[in-house]
Design an enzyme around this catalytic site. Structure first.
Site, PDB file in Angstrom:
ATOM      1  N   HIS A   1      11.201   0.929 -19.050  1.00 40.49           N
ATOM      2  CA  HIS A   1      10.622   1.239 -17.738  1.00 40.49           C
ATOM      3  C   HIS A   1      11.548   2.127 -16.918  1.00 40.49           C
ATOM      4  CE1 HIS A   1       7.855  -2.062 -18.659  1.00 40.49           C
ATOM      5  NE2 HIS A   1       7.080  -1.588 -17.693  1.00 40.49           N
TER       6      HIS A   1
ATOM      7  N   ALA B   1       0.805  -1.240   0.000  1.00 38.15           N
ATOM      8  CA  ALA B   1       0.000   0.000   0.000  1.00 38.15           C
ATOM      9  C   ALA B   1       0.830   1.280   0.000  1.00 38.15           C
ATOM     10  CB  ALA B   1      -0.939  -0.011   1.202  1.00 38.15           C
TER      11      ALA B   1
ATOM     12  N   LYS C   1      12.440  -0.524 -11.292  1.00 38.63           N
ATOM     13  CA  LYS C   1      11.784  -1.810 -11.563  1.00 38.63           C
ATOM     14  C   LYS C   1      12.726  -2.971 -11.253  1.00 38.63           C
ATOM     15  CE  LYS C   1       9.034  -4.227 -15.042  1.00 38.63           C
ATOM     16  NZ  LYS C   1       8.091  -4.684 -14.018  1.00 38.63           N
TER      17      LYS C   1
ATOM     18  N   THR D   1       1.532  -7.612  -9.346  1.00 35.12           N
ATOM     19  CA  THR D   1       2.981  -7.817  -9.229  1.00 35.12           C
ATOM     20  C   THR D   1       3.442  -8.798 -10.307  1.00 35.12           C
ATOM     21  OG1 THR D   1       2.664  -7.599  -6.860  1.00 35.12           O
ATOM     22  CG2 THR D   1       4.823  -8.376  -7.598  1.00 35.12           C
ATOM     23  N   THR D   2       4.534  -8.440 -10.976  1.00 35.44           N
ATOM     24  CA  THR D   2       5.051  -9.262 -12.071  1.00 35.44           C
ATOM     25  C   THR D   2       6.241 -10.097 -11.587  1.00 35.44           C
ATOM     26  OG1 THR D   2       6.251  -7.265 -12.692  1.00 35.44           O
ATOM     27  CG2 THR D   2       4.274  -7.778 -13.940  1.00 35.44           C
TER      28      THR D   2
ATOM     29  N   GLY E   1       3.609   1.679  -1.763  1.00 39.73           N
ATOM     30  CA  GLY E   1       4.382   1.786  -3.007  1.00 39.73           C
ATOM     31  C   GLY E   1       3.689   2.649  -4.045  1.00 39.73           C
ATOM     32  N   LYS E   2       4.345   2.766  -5.208  1.00 40.19           N
ATOM     33  CA  LYS E   2       3.824   3.638  -6.270  1.00 40.19           C
ATOM     34  C   LYS E   2       2.432   3.185  -6.708  1.00 40.19           C
ATOM     35  CE  LYS E   2       7.764   3.016  -8.684  1.00 40.19           C
ATOM     36  NZ  LYS E   2       8.622   2.471  -7.601  1.00 40.19           N
TER      37      LYS E   2
HETATM   38  N1  NDP Z   1       0.025  -5.176 -13.440  1.00 37.63           N
HETATM   39  C1  NDP Z   1       0.202  -3.888 -13.686  1.00 37.63           C
HETATM   40  O1  NDP Z   1      -0.583  -3.243 -14.406  1.00 37.63           O
HETATM   41  C2  NDP Z   1       1.358  -3.206 -13.039  1.00 37.63           C
HETATM   42  C3  NDP Z   1       2.244  -3.967 -12.321  1.00 37.63           C
HETATM   43  N2  NDP Z   1       3.270  -3.378 -11.661  1.00 37.63           N
HETATM   44  C4  NDP Z   1       4.076  -4.267 -10.847  1.00 37.63           C
HETATM   45  O2  NDP Z   1       3.685  -4.106  -9.483  1.00 37.63           O
HETATM   46  C5  NDP Z   1       4.793  -4.341  -8.624  1.00 37.63           C
HETATM   47  C6  NDP Z   1       4.958  -3.153  -7.685  1.00 37.63           C
HETATM   48  O3  NDP Z   1       5.287  -2.015  -8.433  1.00 37.63           O
HETATM   49  P1  NDP Z   1       5.495  -0.572  -7.759  1.00 37.63           P
HETATM   50  O4  NDP Z   1       4.278  -0.157  -7.017  1.00 37.63           O
HETATM   51  O5  NDP Z   1       6.017   0.278  -8.840  1.00 37.63           O
HETATM   52  O6  NDP Z   1       6.659  -0.906  -6.698  1.00 37.63           O
HETATM   53  P2  NDP Z   1       7.068  -0.086  -5.389  1.00 37.63           P
HETATM   54  O7  NDP Z   1       8.434  -0.567  -5.022  1.00 37.63           O
HETATM   55  O8  NDP Z   1       6.850   1.359  -5.591  1.00 37.63           O
HETATM   56  O9  NDP Z   1       6.014  -0.590  -4.286  1.00 37.63           O
HETATM   57  C7  NDP Z   1       6.004  -1.863  -3.736  1.00 37.63           C
HETATM   58  C8  NDP Z   1       5.731  -1.725  -2.235  1.00 37.63           C
HETATM   59  O10 NDP Z   1       5.477  -3.033  -1.716  1.00 37.63           O
HETATM   60  C9  NDP Z   1       6.329  -3.230  -0.602  1.00 37.63           C
HETATM   61  N3  NDP Z   1       6.585  -4.665  -0.462  1.00 37.63           N
HETATM   62  C10 NDP Z   1       7.498  -5.422  -1.082  1.00 37.63           C
HETATM   63  N4  NDP Z   1       7.412  -6.700  -0.683  1.00 37.63           N
HETATM   64  C11 NDP Z   1       6.413  -6.745   0.221  1.00 37.63           C
HETATM   65  C12 NDP Z   1       5.844  -7.778   0.992  1.00 37.63           C
HETATM   66  N5  NDP Z   1       6.301  -9.024   0.925  1.00 37.63           N
HETATM   67  N6  NDP Z   1       4.831  -7.481   1.822  1.00 37.63           N
HETATM   68  C13 NDP Z   1       4.363  -6.216   1.910  1.00 37.63           C
HETATM   69  N7  NDP Z   1       4.871  -5.180   1.219  1.00 37.63           N
HETATM   70  C14 NDP Z   1       5.874  -5.443   0.364  1.00 37.63           C
HETATM   71  C15 NDP Z   1       7.559  -2.442  -0.929  1.00 37.63           C
HETATM   72  O11 NDP Z   1       8.369  -2.260   0.213  1.00 37.63           O
HETATM   73  P3  NDP Z   1       9.974  -2.045  -0.012  1.00 37.63           P
HETATM   74  O12 NDP Z   1      10.118  -0.634  -0.447  1.00 37.63           O
HETATM   75  O13 NDP Z   1      10.538  -2.331   1.340  1.00 37.63           O
HETATM   76  O14 NDP Z   1      10.404  -3.048  -1.044  1.00 37.63           O
HETATM   77  C16 NDP Z   1       6.938  -1.169  -1.480  1.00 37.63           C
HETATM   78  O15 NDP Z   1       6.526  -0.298  -0.464  1.00 37.63           O
HETATM   79  C17 NDP Z   1       5.971  -4.627  -9.557  1.00 37.63           C
HETATM   80  O16 NDP Z   1       6.115  -6.018  -9.730  1.00 37.63           O
HETATM   81  C18 NDP Z   1       5.547  -4.002 -10.876  1.00 37.63           C
HETATM   82  O17 NDP Z   1       6.155  -4.616 -11.966  1.00 37.63           O
HETATM   83  C19 NDP Z   1       3.466  -2.028 -11.713  1.00 37.63           C
HETATM   84  C20 NDP Z   1       2.633  -1.237 -12.443  1.00 37.63           C
HETATM   85  C21 NDP Z   1       1.496  -1.770 -13.169  1.00 37.63           C
HETATM   86  O1  LIG Z   2       7.047  -2.083 -12.909  1.00 32.61           O
HETATM   87  C1  LIG Z   2       6.248  -1.384 -13.595  1.00 32.61           C
HETATM   88  O2  LIG Z   2       6.210  -0.153 -13.523  1.00 32.61           O
HETATM   89  C2  LIG Z   2       5.310  -2.084 -14.484  1.00 32.61           C
HETATM   90  N1  LIG Z   2       5.238  -3.381 -14.426  1.00 32.61           N
HETATM   91  C3  LIG Z   2       4.374  -4.218 -15.171  1.00 32.61           C
HETATM   92  C4  LIG Z   2       5.161  -5.151 -16.052  1.00 32.61           C
HETATM   93  O3  LIG Z   2       6.190  -5.693 -15.614  1.00 32.61           O
HETATM   94  O4  LIG Z   2       4.749  -5.395 -17.186  1.00 32.61           O
HETATM   95  C5  LIG Z   2       3.297  -3.437 -15.889  1.00 32.61           C
HETATM   96  C6  LIG Z   2       3.753  -2.132 -16.440  1.00 32.61           C
HETATM   97  O5  LIG Z   2       4.604  -2.362 -17.498  1.00 32.61           O
HETATM   98  C7  LIG Z   2       4.418  -1.290 -15.353  1.00 32.61           C
END
Ligand code: NDP
Ligand SMILES: O=C(O)C1=N[C@H](C(=O)O)C[C@H](O)C1
Length: 275
Positions: A164, A14, A168, A109-110, A16-17
């Site tokens: 990206h 929650a 990432k 999450t990917t 994170g970005k």
């Molecule tokens: N499906 C889609 O459309 C999209 C997917 N994504 C994917 O989503 C994921 C997250 O991206 P993003 O928000 O940019 O990443 P961020 O690093 O900004 O946010 C992730 C957050 O989750 C926390 N976290 C990590 N592991 C755990 C855990 N086990 N339990 C609880 N919290 C945890 C992180 O803490 P900490 O900082 O300590 O690591 C951080 O605060 C990536 O895999 C990305 O590729 C992103 C955009 C779009």
């Molecule tokens: O990490 C990101 O930012 C994103 N991750 C996803 C991916 O791995 O495809 C979705 C999107 O590209 C943004």
């Protein structure tokens, strides 16, 4: 709304970005209620999820107690949903834990391997639980993938470039992997080699995904998320490109997935399957 109660939603990651965007979107959705917010980052512990997301306080303090939060969600009258935007290393465990508590996972999450996805599909099947794995929640990417599938009937050569932000963790992107899988589904082998190639620097020609489709990953500050699928044939190049300019673009897909996962009984992989 399913029945008269809003859907209880827990957001994992929650702080994170993406997690912050989901907190805002769920809080604004009439048919959902934000039940809890989890994040492992100590900087966010006990912070209010709403304040952190740039809105008014929601009186939801961020916890790092996943089990406690899932146990609470399991007590709700309505089936609850866990939206996961955490990290490739933890997402597999998060999904198994949610399913074990009867909480439906909606996962952005990917970085999950094919073997992990297969294992999770079997786990969800045994529990008769819906689980959505969506590598990209953006409708523009679904349209790009559909256009790529149409083009693949006429082009035998294709490569993918994904670009990206440099925060990432995984490469290639989940979107690029899924796009290659979709192009490979029709049993065609692309990119028959024309000459004997040598990589003077290892990796120069990118990673080889399904059916010899190459994926090239660029990581730079200033980027958000971008993908090109480039088809080539004698005398022509056909390029498909998608650009994300704001993470808000993912939210309609996330809200749709939260609503849809409740009526599923198995794991579904890809936004295109629930549109
Ligand atoms: N499906 C889609 O459309 C999209 C997917 N994504 C994917 O989503 C994921 C997250 O991206 P993003 O928000 O940019 O990443 P961020 O690093 O900004 O946010 C992730 C957050 O989750 C926390 N976290 C990590 N592991 C755990 C855990 N086990 N339990 C609880 N919290 C945890 C992180 O803490 P900490 O900082 O300590 O690591 C951080 O605060 C990536 O895999 C990305 O590729 C992103 C955009 C779009
Ligand atoms: O990490 C990101 O930012 C994103 N991750 C996803 C991916 O791995 O495809 C979705 C999107 O590209 C943004």
């Amino acid at each position: 709304m399913v029945g008269q109660f809003p859907i209880p939603v827990v957001v994992n990651g929650a702080g994170g970005k993406m997690g912050r965007e989901v907190v805002k979107a769920v809080a604004a959705a009439q048919d959902m209620t934000l039940l809890g917010a989890i994040d492992r980052n100590p900087a966010y512990l006990n912070e209010d999820a709403g304040t952190l997301a740039g809105m008014e306080p929601l009186e939801i303090p961020i916890t790092n107690d996943r089990e406690g939060m899932l146990a609470m969600a399991a007590q709700e009258k309505q089936p609850a949903v866990m939206v996961d935007f955490t990290h490739p290393e933890s997402v597999y465990d998060n999904i198994r834990a949610a399913i074990a508590y009867g909480v439906r996972p909606v996962v952005g999450t990917t970085g999950l391997s094919e073997a992990q996805i297969q294992d999770l599909a079997e786990f969800a099947d045994k529990a008769s639980m819906g689980c959505l794995l969506i590598p990209n929640f953006c409708i523009g990417i679904v349209l790009l993938q559909q256009a790529a599938i149409a083009a693949s009937q006429y082009f035998d050569h294709v490569e993918i470039i994904e670009l990206h932000h440099n925060q990432k963790a995984d490469a290639p992107s989940g979107t690029a992997v899924k796009t290659a899988q979709m192009l490979a589904e029709f049993g065609k082998t692309y990119n028959q080699s024309q000459v004997k190639e040598t990589e003077q620097l290892p990796g120069a020609r990118g990673a080889i995904a399904d059916e010899q489709i190459r994926i090239h990953s660029v990581r730079l500050p200033g980027l958000i998320a971008h993908q090109e699928v480039i088809f080539g044939a004698a005398g022509q190049i056909y390029t498909l490109r998608h650009d994300t300019t704001d993470r808000g673009c993912y939210m309609p897909g996330v809200l749709l997935a939260i609503r849809q996962v409740l009526s599923l009984k198995s794991l579904v992989y890809g936004l295109e399957k629930i549109l």
